[in-house]
Design an enzyme around this catalytic site. Structure first.
Site, PDB file in Angstrom:
ATOM      1  N   LYS A   1      13.046  -3.824 -39.376  1.00 29.74           N
ATOM      2  CA  LYS A   1      12.716  -2.859 -40.425  1.00 29.74           C
ATOM      3  C   LYS A   1      11.604  -3.495 -41.268  1.00 29.74           C
ATOM      4  O   LYS A   1      11.896  -4.316 -42.157  1.00 29.74           O
ATOM      5  CB  LYS A   1      13.934  -2.544 -41.292  1.00 29.74           C
ATOM      6  CG  LYS A   1      15.063  -1.800 -40.574  1.00 29.74           C
ATOM      7  CD  LYS A   1      16.147  -1.433 -41.588  1.00 29.74           C
ATOM      8  CE  LYS A   1      17.199  -0.512 -40.964  1.00 29.74           C
ATOM      9  NZ  LYS A   1      18.238  -1.273 -40.250  1.00 29.74           N
TER      10      LYS A   1
ATOM     11  N   LYS B   1      26.630   5.209 -36.199  1.00 29.21           N
ATOM     12  CA  LYS B   1      27.045   4.296 -37.256  1.00 29.21           C
ATOM     13  C   LYS B   1      28.560   4.330 -37.310  1.00 29.21           C
ATOM     14  O   LYS B   1      29.165   5.398 -37.452  1.00 29.21           O
ATOM     15  CB  LYS B   1      26.435   4.713 -38.583  1.00 29.21           C
ATOM     16  CG  LYS B   1      24.923   4.590 -38.615  1.00 29.21           C
ATOM     17  CD  LYS B   1      24.480   4.021 -39.928  1.00 29.21           C
ATOM     18  CE  LYS B   1      22.970   3.809 -39.923  1.00 29.21           C
ATOM     19  NZ  LYS B   1      22.636   2.437 -40.274  1.00 29.21           N
TER      20      LYS B   1
ATOM     21  N   GLU C   1      24.807  -3.297 -33.365  1.00 31.43           N
ATOM     22  CA  GLU C   1      24.078  -3.980 -34.425  1.00 31.43           C
ATOM     23  C   GLU C   1      25.030  -4.519 -35.480  1.00 31.43           C
ATOM     24  O   GLU C   1      25.981  -3.844 -35.873  1.00 31.43           O
ATOM     25  CB  GLU C   1      23.095  -3.015 -35.111  1.00 31.43           C
ATOM     26  CG  GLU C   1      22.015  -2.465 -34.205  1.00 31.43           C
ATOM     27  CD  GLU C   1      21.132  -1.454 -34.920  1.00 31.43           C
ATOM     28  OE1 GLU C   1      20.940  -1.594 -36.146  1.00 31.43           O
ATOM     29  OE2 GLU C   1      20.651  -0.521 -34.248  1.00 31.43           O
TER      30      GLU C   1
ATOM     31  N   ASP D   1      26.129   0.817 -34.507  1.00 31.46           N
ATOM     32  CA  ASP D   1      25.723   0.018 -35.653  1.00 31.46           C
ATOM     33  C   ASP D   1      26.918  -0.103 -36.587  1.00 31.46           C
ATOM     34  O   ASP D   1      27.341   0.876 -37.204  1.00 31.46           O
ATOM     35  CB  ASP D   1      24.543   0.670 -36.377  1.00 31.46           C
ATOM     36  CG  ASP D   1      24.004  -0.174 -37.519  1.00 31.46           C
ATOM     37  OD1 ASP D   1      24.566  -1.251 -37.786  1.00 31.46           O
ATOM     38  OD2 ASP D   1      23.007   0.242 -38.142  1.00 31.46           O
TER      39      ASP D   1
END
Length: 319
Positions: free
Chosen positions: A226, A118, A174, A148
């Site tokens: 998700k 991340k 992402e 991400d």
């Protein structure tokens, strides 16, 4: 975040209320779920009165919970029998440079071949230094890197950053910019030297045609699904169908569900026969998770067929 609220529902036959037929998790994600509104518990209470309708008409996380409670997992499924694991990526949460470096080393020592970092939480220069240090030790053939950005790039600066990051053989990135900027996201997907995945862009409940229109217009290289955020399992199945028709890749990630929701997602993923590593390693983050047969063995998530569920006996169910 230091904690996460969640809601559990219990399915039972009215003729035998003491016997639980299924438990589902309505995994509201405060600050991210589209349905994070003051009337959420009221909507959930109404759904409990008409559970079959909730499978079709409820908000995303509520629908996910009822789908989980009603779902009958195939006991002969290789994953449920414990004969096969699900490969996962090692998730590296945002932190200062030293903390992220330590977490990276821990994941590599545990045998992960795919890391997901991340980014956007520290300076971009420090994040680039981290990637450089990883690539000095591990080649792309040895270690796959996913990033991400969680929408942290601006549309004006995204391509510059993507060009810099592309020097480090990145598998995918992402959500470079915030969701809802469809024109800008479509332009980035056309030009980016790194394959782009949609994540937050998919949050919410859409009809099949609306989902198809969105994905066709942006035309990313990957969809990151998700189920508790994108409309439940049925909606996630729609996205998979759309991705197959458009030649787009996909994988699934958990969204900080407890082991109840995580097991449901894993069983669903395992039925798809996919080989690409999934993002299902978040269950270990909690110190008070529901004890379950789920086990991380190296980089893979297994279901221990000899394990047991220990749902809290003192759970204060509301009637």
């Amino acid at each position: 975040m230091f904690d996460k609220d969640t809601y559990f529902i219990r399915l039972f036959d009215s003729s035998d209320p003491a016997t639980t037929l299924g438990i589902g998790e309505c995994a509201l994600f405060r600050g991210l779920s589209e349905e994070d509104k003051p009337d959420y518990e009221e909507k959930l209470s109404l759904a409990c009165q008409r559970p079959e309708d909730a499978l079709v008409n409820a908000d995303s996380s509520i629908k996910f919970g009822f789908e989980t409670a009603f779902k009958r997992i195939n006991p002969s499924q290789p994953w449920i029998e414990g004969r096969r694991g699900i490969a996962t990526n090692g998730l590296i949460w945002m932190g200062d440079k030293a903390t992220m470096a330590r977490r990276i080393d821990e994941k590599l020592e545990n045998g992960f071949r795919v890391l997901k970092l991340k980014i956007g939480g520290i300076s971009f220069e420090d994040e680039v230094d981290l990637l450089k240090s990883i690539r000095q030790r591990y080649s792309p053939s040895t270690l796959e890197l996913r990033l991400d950005a969680n929408g942290s790039f601006s549309p004006e600066d995204a391509m510059r950053k993507l060009d810099i990051l592309s020097s480090y053989s990145i598998h995918s990135l992402e959500q470079p910019i915030k969701a809802g900027q469809t024109c800008e996201m479509a332009s980035i997907c056309r030009q980016s030297p790194i394959p782009i995945g949609l994540d937050e862009e998919l949050i919410g409940t859409r009809t099949y045609n609306a989902a198809k229109e969105l994905v066709e217009y942006i035309n990313p290289q990957y969809l990151i699904l998700k189920p508790s955020l994108c409309g439940g399992f049925a909606a996630a199945d729609n996205y998979i169908d759309i991705a197959h028709k458009l030649g787009i890749g996909w994988w699934c990630t958990s969204a900080l569900e407890s082991n109840i929701g995580l097991a449901a997602i894993a069983a669903w993923v395992s039925s798809k026969g996919v080989e690409i590593p999934q993002g299902l390693g978040t269950g270990q983050l909690y110190h008070n998770n529901v004890p379950s047969p789920l086990e991380m063995r190296g980089e893979s998530l297994f279901y221990n067929a000899n394990g047991t569920w220990q749902f809290p006996s003192d759970m204060p169910w509301r009637n």
